[in-house]
Design a protein around this motif. Structure first.
Motif, PDB file in Angstrom:
ATOM      1  N   ARG A   1      -4.419   4.369   7.627  1.00  0.00           N
ATOM      2  CA  ARG A   1      -3.650   4.715   8.822  1.00  0.00           C
ATOM      3  C   ARG A   1      -3.209   6.175   8.691  1.00  0.00           C
ATOM      4  N   VAL A   2      -3.579   7.010   9.647  1.00  0.00           N
ATOM      5  CA  VAL A   2      -3.208   8.431   9.603  1.00  0.00           C
ATOM      6  C   VAL A   2      -2.220   8.728  10.729  1.00  0.00           C
TER       7      VAL A   2
ATOM      8  N   THR B   1      -1.388   4.408   4.080  1.00  0.00           N
ATOM      9  CA  THR B   1      -0.881   5.144   5.239  1.00  0.00           C
ATOM     10  C   THR B   1      -0.542   6.552   4.782  1.00  0.00           C
ATOM     11  N   LEU B   2      -0.952   7.551   5.555  1.00  0.00           N
ATOM     12  CA  LEU B   2      -0.517   8.907   5.215  1.00  0.00           C
ATOM     13  C   LEU B   2      -0.293   9.713   6.479  1.00  0.00           C
ATOM     14  N   GLU B   3       0.511  10.733   6.309  1.00  0.00           N
ATOM     15  CA  GLU B   3       0.757  11.702   7.362  1.00  0.00           C
ATOM     16  C   GLU B   3      -0.061  12.944   7.027  1.00  0.00           C
ATOM     17  N   ILE B   4      -0.652  13.566   8.055  1.00  0.00           N
ATOM     18  CA  ILE B   4      -1.369  14.827   7.864  1.00  0.00           C
ATOM     19  C   ILE B   4      -0.819  15.841   8.866  1.00  0.00           C
ATOM     20  N   LYS B   5      -0.446  17.019   8.366  1.00  0.00           N
ATOM     21  CA  LYS B   5       0.110  18.055   9.224  1.00  0.00           C
ATOM     22  C   LYS B   5      -0.959  19.079   9.596  1.00  0.00           C
ATOM     23  N   SER B   6      -0.786  19.687  10.752  1.00  0.00           N
ATOM     24  CA  SER B   6      -1.548  20.904  11.052  1.00  0.00           C
ATOM     25  C   SER B   6      -0.793  22.065  10.395  1.00  0.00           C
TER      26      SER B   6
ATOM     27  N   THR C   1       6.851   3.759  -0.770  1.00  0.00           N
ATOM     28  CA  THR C   1       6.497   2.579   0.032  1.00  0.00           C
ATOM     29  C   THR C   1       7.499   2.441   1.185  1.00  0.00           C
ATOM     30  N   ALA C   2       8.562   1.667   0.985  1.00  0.00           N
ATOM     31  CA  ALA C   2       9.483   1.380   2.093  1.00  0.00           C
ATOM     32  C   ALA C   2      10.084   2.648   2.700  1.00  0.00           C
ATOM     33  N   HIS C   3      10.567   3.555   1.858  1.00  0.00           N
ATOM     34  CA  HIS C   3      11.242   4.736   2.414  1.00  0.00           C
ATOM     35  C   HIS C   3      10.250   5.761   2.941  1.00  0.00           C
ATOM     36  N   GLY C   4       9.046   5.804   2.351  1.00  0.00           N
ATOM     37  CA  GLY C   4       7.999   6.662   2.913  1.00  0.00           C
ATOM     38  C   GLY C   4       7.664   6.225   4.330  1.00  0.00           C
TER      39      GLY C   4
ATOM     40  N   GLY D   1       0.859  -1.184   0.000  1.00  0.00           N
ATOM     41  CA  GLY D   1       0.000   0.000   0.000  1.00  0.00           C
ATOM     42  C   GLY D   1       0.893   1.231   0.000  1.00  0.00           C
ATOM     43  N   LEU D   2       0.483   2.280  -0.732  1.00  0.00           N
ATOM     44  CA  LEU D   2       1.354   3.460  -0.823  1.00  0.00           C
ATOM     45  C   LEU D   2       1.344   4.230   0.495  1.00  0.00           C
ATOM     46  N   VAL D   3       2.498   4.810   0.801  1.00  0.00           N
ATOM     47  CA  VAL D   3       2.669   5.594   2.023  1.00  0.00           C
ATOM     48  C   VAL D   3       2.921   7.035   1.597  1.00  0.00           C
ATOM     49  N   ASP D   4       1.992   7.927   1.899  1.00  0.00           N
ATOM     50  CA  ASP D   4       2.170   9.342   1.565  1.00  0.00           C
ATOM     51  C   ASP D   4       2.632  10.035   2.839  1.00  0.00           C
ATOM     52  N   CYS D   5       3.951  10.217   2.963  1.00  0.00           N
ATOM     53  CA  CYS D   5       4.536  10.589   4.261  1.00  0.00           C
ATOM     54  C   CYS D   5       4.576  12.088   4.513  1.00  0.00           C
TER      55      CYS D   5
END
Ligand code: NIG
Ligand code: FE
Length: 405
Positions: free
Chosen positions: A166-167, A135-140, A349-352, A65-69
């Motif tokens: 996953r957030v 999986t992704l990261e969300i910033k304020s 993926t892996a590095h994200g 699954g793609l990871v948008d970091c």
């Protein structure tokens, strides 16, 4: 569309990219209890090894699954007018110094309720999921008061409950100086360090802390205060650094053991060296480079030479990267930054996952969480080569098929 079955699932005849490499031969993949439970060469697979498993699909390319970091997915309003101004020659910095840019999104985001922010952000999240993100990261960073930053983080957490994804959340209080602190940047940094970070940590709303280290944002000395506060509260560290100039923000972040330094177009060899030792990931954001029509390329060859892992992310945000298509980012990472398709896919993926401090994600390996994408393509490189929506045949989150065509 959504299956909630818990019986073991089996994929046959899969062309597999495991997050770092493409397997040379077709594979069979077994998923059970939310984990990858077996990987076999298709030619050696014996169905008795997976008895009771239901065949989920046969053929196609499977990736993690793609990871948008790195995203700023939660915001209100839009900045289409600034896009037009920039096309007429006004720079991003000039717009920011005149109270537009990030501060324009701050005005709209402060005025929005949590529910309004959810409604504005869900279509963007759904676009990411439809293109394979698990999986992704969300910033304020568009609130810039204690209450509004926490509001954004709560919205980010709620988005992760509304969808099978996953957030990870990041407090970016030091994103821009709010107007009410004009001329008092150090006082604002004190607010970030003494109130925002403790409150976000106390309410468990943030997994990490980020800063914007730049002439139009915060100085290295101010960022260092934020890193120290993050460390005191046990939060991971990230930095927007070397995007528009070289202030040494990446090396500073690396000295504090940062998970990642992001953008880094102006990073020099000393900065790359500083990142190599602690294993700070270089997060490349080709969407922002493209939209701002930048010309200074990140030091890709030096990053390779020093073995600094390179992640690729969308930077989805209303100003510099209003783009919610991670596979387009893979394409831009290759065409603009000259990554190989393999590097671009590893970056998503892996590095994200490493850039989020989750090295067990972004990989397809026995025992790893079963976050998977099955694509209707012939080889993994096509994800970076062609720009085309709708190639995702199945998306698997925690072992459950959550999207199927
Ligand atoms: O990653 N560089 C700073 N922050 C964002 C842009 C935010 C905005 O312009 O709204 C970025 O490019
Ligand atoms: Fe960003």
């Amino acid at each position: 569309m959504v299956s909630s079955q818990s019986s073991p699932l089996l994929w046959r005849n899969i062309t597999l990219f495991d997050g770092l490499e493409q397997f040379p031969e077709p594979m069979a993949v077994l998923v059970e209890h939310g984990l990858v439970a077996g990987l076999w060469l298709e030619s050696e697979f014996d169905p008795s090894q997976a008895s009771g498993a239901k065949e989920a699909a046969s053929g196609g390319v499977m990736t993690p699954g793609l990871v948008d970091c790195h995203t700023h997915l939660v915001y209100a309003g839009d900045r289409a007018g600034e896009f037009e101004q920039r096309l007429e020659g006004v720079s991003y910095e000039t717009i920011a110094r005149n109270g537009g840019g990030i501060l324009s999104s701050v005005r709209a985001t402060r005025a929005a309720s949590e529910d309004e922010l959810i409604a504005a952000s869900l279509p963007r999240l759904d676009a990411l999921l439809a293109d394979g993100v698990t999986t992704l990261e969300i910033k304020s960073g568009y609130g810039l008061t204690v209450a509004d930053e926490l509001k954004m983080l709560r919205v980010a957490r709620r988005l992760g409950e509304l969808r099978p994804v996953r957030v990870l959340t990041t407090l970016l209080g030091a994103h821009a100086l709010p107007l009410e602190y004009t001329g008092r940047a150090d006082d604002y940094v004190s607010l970030v360090c003494d109130e925002m970070i403790p409150a976000a940590a106390h309410e468990r709303l943030a997994d990490a802390v980020d800063v914007f280290c730049e002439g139009i944002a915060f100085s290295p000395a101010q960022c260092e205060r934020v890193f120290q506060a993050a460390q005191r509260h046990g939060l991971a560290i990230k930095a927007h650094a070397e995007q528009l100039s070289n202030l040494g923000g990446s090396a500073l972040a690396a000295r504090y053991g940062a998970l990642s330094a992001d953008h880094i177009e102006y990073l020099d060899e000393a900065g790359v060296r500083a990142m190599a030792e602690p294993g700070t990931v270089a997060v490349l954001l080709p969407g922002a480079f493209h939209v701002l029509r930048e010309t200074q390329l990140p030091p890709i060859d030096l990053l390779r030479q020093y073995g600094v892992p390179m992640a690729v992310a969308s930077d989805a945000n209303p100003g510099t990267s209003p783009i919610c298509m991670p596979t387009l980012m893979a394409n831009l990472a290759c065409t603009l930054f000259r990554l190989t398709p393999r590097e671009a896919l590893a970056g998503m993926t892996a590095h994200g996952a490493r850039a989020l401090g989750l090295p067990h994600l972004g990989r397809i390996a026995v025992g790893a969480p079963a976050d998977l994408c099955l694509w209707d393509i012939r080889q993994p490189a096509e994800l970076a080569y062609a720009v085309q929506a709708g190639r995702l045949r199945q998306r698997v989150f925690n072992g459950v098929v959550t999207h199927a065509r």
